[in-house]
Design an enzyme around this catalytic site. Structure first.
Site, short mmCIF file in Angstrom:
data_model
loop_
_atom_site.label_atom_id
_atom_site.label_comp_id
_atom_site.label_asym_id
_atom_site.label_seq_id
_atom_site.Cartn_x
_atom_site.Cartn_y
_atom_site.Cartn_z
N HIS A 249 -9.06 7.80 3.67
CA HIS A 249 -8.85 7.02 2.46
C HIS A 249 -10.07 6.15 2.19
O HIS A 249 -10.73 5.68 3.11
CB HIS A 249 -7.60 6.14 2.57
CG HIS A 249 -7.53 5.29 3.80
ND1 HIS A 249 -7.16 5.80 5.03
CD2 HIS A 249 -7.80 3.98 4.00
CE1 HIS A 249 -7.20 4.82 5.92
NE2 HIS A 249 -7.59 3.72 5.33
N HIS B 45 -11.22 2.69 0.32
CA HIS B 45 -10.81 1.42 -0.28
C HIS B 45 -11.72 1.12 -1.47
O HIS B 45 -12.94 1.26 -1.36
CB HIS B 45 -10.97 0.26 0.71
CG HIS B 45 -10.10 0.33 1.91
ND1 HIS B 45 -8.98 -0.47 2.08
CD2 HIS B 45 -10.17 1.10 3.03
CE1 HIS B 45 -8.42 -0.21 3.24
NE2 HIS B 45 -9.12 0.74 3.85
P1 AMP Z 1 -7.43 1.16 7.19
O1 AMP Z 1 -7.57 0.05 8.15
O2 AMP Z 1 -8.71 1.49 6.48
O3 AMP Z 1 -6.77 2.39 7.81
O4 AMP Z 1 -6.49 0.61 6.04
C1 AMP Z 1 -5.19 1.05 5.79
C2 AMP Z 1 -4.74 0.34 4.56
O5 AMP Z 1 -3.52 0.92 4.14
C3 AMP Z 1 -4.46 -1.16 4.74
O6 AMP Z 1 -5.28 -1.89 3.83
C4 AMP Z 1 -2.97 -1.30 4.44
O7 AMP Z 1 -2.66 -2.51 3.78
C5 AMP Z 1 -2.71 -0.08 3.58
N1 AMP Z 1 -1.34 0.41 3.58
C6 AMP Z 1 -0.56 0.69 4.66
N2 AMP Z 1 0.62 1.17 4.27
C7 AMP Z 1 0.60 1.21 2.91
C8 AMP Z 1 1.53 1.63 1.91
N3 AMP Z 1 2.75 2.08 2.23
N4 AMP Z 1 1.17 1.53 0.61
C9 AMP Z 1 -0.06 1.05 0.28
N5 AMP Z 1 -0.99 0.66 1.17
C10 AMP Z 1 -0.66 0.73 2.47
#
Ligand code: AMP
Length: 114
Positions: free
Chosen positions: A104, A106
């Protein structure tokens, strides 16, 4: 690392979990982060099963890679970030503090970023 189909973004892609959708096309889905770290904080994910930037960059097709990058730009324009500017990043693996094991990107914006 094998792809885990039970990760939270896989569930969102299958429609098993809801998301606040911003954009979708054949290659990518974008939705608001559930825990925003900026006035605008959106996640852009490929529809294919890729664990991380490492997996994606090595194994995605040129169409999948182009699709994801085009989606990032499209999302920024749709949210009005293209004029003011924004940041995109992809946490990768343990040292990158990647929490969700589906690649993903950001997208942060809406205010000057530190
Ligand atoms: P990372 O540390 O780059 O893997 O970030 C994962 C991101 O996913 C975090 O910013 C979380 O807040 C976000 N996240 C986790 N679960 C969900 C969800 N169900 N819907 C939207 N964002 C999410």
């Amino acid at each position: 690392m094998a792809y885990d189909r039970d990760n939270v973004f896989a569930k969102i892609l299958r429609g098993e979990l809801k998301c606040d959708k911003v954009y979708e096309d054949e290659h990518a889905l974008a939705f608001h982060d559930i825990n925003p770290l900026a006035p605008v904080h959106v996640l852009v994910i490929p529809k294919g099963e890729f664990v991380s930037m490492d997996d994606f960059s090595a194994n995605a097709s040129p169409e999948q890679i182009a699709g994801l990058f085009r989606a990032v730009g499209e999302v920024a324009r749709r949210l009005g970030l293209d004029g003011s500017g924004y940041r995109f990043l992809a946490n990768t693996g343990a040292h990158g503090h990647q929490e969700v094991a589906h690649f993903h990107v950001h997208v942060f914006g809406g205010a000057p970023l530190g």
